[in-house]
Each structure stands twice: as structure tokens, then as C-alpha cells.
Design a protein around this motif. Sequence first.
Motif, PDB file in Angstrom:
ATOM      1  N   VAL A  38       0.066  -0.401  -4.580  1.00 12.92           N
ATOM      2  CA  VAL A  38      -1.342  -0.015  -4.655  1.00 12.92           C
ATOM      3  C   VAL A  38      -1.420   1.493  -4.432  1.00 12.92           C
ATOM      4  N   ASP A  57       0.856  -1.192   0.000  1.00 15.33           N
ATOM      5  CA  ASP A  57       0.000   0.000   0.000  1.00 15.33           C
ATOM      6  C   ASP A  57       0.888   1.237   0.000  1.00 15.33           C
ATOM      7  N   LEU A  79       0.433  -5.716   1.810  1.00 15.71           N
ATOM      8  CA  LEU A  79      -0.934  -6.210   1.868  1.00 15.71           C
ATOM      9  C   LEU A  79      -1.030  -7.708   1.615  1.00 15.71           C
ATOM     10  N   THR A  82      -8.791  -2.004  -6.469  1.00 18.23           N
ATOM     11  CA  THR A  82      -7.600  -1.187  -6.260  1.00 18.23           C
ATOM     12  C   THR A  82      -6.899  -0.964  -7.594  1.00 18.23           C
ATOM     13  N   HIS A 109      -7.430   3.214  -3.991  1.00 20.74           N
ATOM     14  CA  HIS A 109      -8.505   2.303  -3.602  1.00 20.74           C
ATOM     15  C   HIS A 109      -9.803   2.828  -4.206  1.00 20.74           C
TER      16      HIS A 109
END
Length: 275
Positions: A254, A215, A222, A231, A257
Amino acid sequence: MRNRGVDVASLRSELEDLWERRDEVSLQSAEAVAAVDAAIDLLDTGRARVAELMDGQVVVHDWLKNAILLLYKQASPQVSQFGPFQCADKIPLKSRIDGSGVQVSPGAVIRRGSYQEPGVVVMPSHIGIGSYVGEGTLVDSWVGIGSCAQIGRNVHLSGGVGLGGMIEPPMAKPVVIEDDAFIGARSMVYSGARVGEGALLGAGALLTDTIPVIDAATGEELSRGEVPPWTVAVPASRPREFDGGTFGLPCLLVIKHLKKGERHDKARLNDAVRT
């Protein structure tokens, strides 16, 4: 598994026994050939799947995977024509395309024992035995879908995407691309990795079962080999110290979101192509 005139339980038992005794019995007997052919026909018509999602978990039906391996042991290369070219392959090309609701462009190679739901669009690409492609998915040019890979509905596999199989090497789980996902151009997904529902994988990404998914907002790892649903993940690297120095190892970052059901601009479907 859908059953239309086939006693699946009996067929499964027969194939499990055949697999256990594969080095002791003749795989060329009429009974063995018929059993394997019946299993491949289940896969080819979508009445059975090598793997599927159940309660969020990937469940592999090993007896069907083993039926494919038995087919490779039974079959001999058969010469066929592909356009102006001559081929010699153990697995024949898929038939039953006409009237299936699947669009197939010239140059596409779809092997028997794979299944594409109505509304799938296949550009020049390769789809391996045992794979499953869901309704409304676009398989763009020069995509390679490995044996037994499982692709959901309304997925976009961009040009040059490679999805690994689980026949060679025999991985425990196949690659799974869930519904509404978008896989960017030249991305590679291998070794049983999984892309969650509605996720967007940026161009040139590499995802295997050991690749960290991090993340960007928190630095938290994650997962390994799984892009979370809804995502946006892009290729990146992170430093690792070795005796020879500091080197960057691949990871996925990522960076966004999405709300469930939200489509990233790049992932919006072109309805004209699918109509």
C-alpha cells in the motif's frame, strides 16, 4: 433478497432438503428441476445474490450456491451456436439483455444465473453463473469473472483481469470487489480475496486470501487477502529464507492512502462509455 412472486423461504427449505438428500433422491424429478430453476432465475434477475455485504461482512447464502451445484448435476451439455462457432455447455447463455440497460459487446459471454445492474458495460469477456455486477461498472476486454464473484458499483475491471469463483474449488467466500474500486490490467484476485471500496489495485497484482498486504510507510502487515478501502496497492515481493536460499514471495504494497471519495487519476470513470 427481493421477492417478486416467489416464496423464497419455502424455496430455500426445499433446496436445503434436496441438497442434504442429493445422493438419495432423483435430481431429475420435475420437482427438483423446478426448484433449482426457480433459484437460478432469482439469481438471473437480481432478486437474490449468492453473497452480499452486510455490516461490512461477506455473508454467503449457501442454499443458492448449492442450487448452482445441483444445476451442474442435473444439466447435460446442450449444443448451441455462438457466432460462427458451435458450443456444448451445461449452462445456457443469459437472455433478457435487450431493454436491461446493459451494454454488451460482440464476443462477450454472459452465463444465465448471473446479474448485471443497468449501466454495466461488458466488453468481450466471460461472466460466470452466480456472479453479480453493480451499476456503472466497466468489464473491460478479456476479463474473466468467476462463478459467484461479487462486484460493486462504478468499478473498473481493466483488460485481462481474472476474478476467481467459489464453485470449483468450492471456496467458503467469493471474491468481492467493492464500489468504486479499480483493478489494474492483468491483475488476478482469487480464493475469496477482497478489494475495499475506492481502492486501486495496480496492474499485474496477485491477491489471494494468503497474500500479505503491507503498508509501505510503516512496514506493518495490514491484512491477508484484503486491500483496505481508499488505498493504492501495487504488486511487490518480500524476502523469505528457505533451506535452499533466500527467495522473494509475492505481497501487495500500500503506497498511498486516499481520502474517502477521492479518485486516483487512473480510476477516473469515462462517463462517455457509460452513457
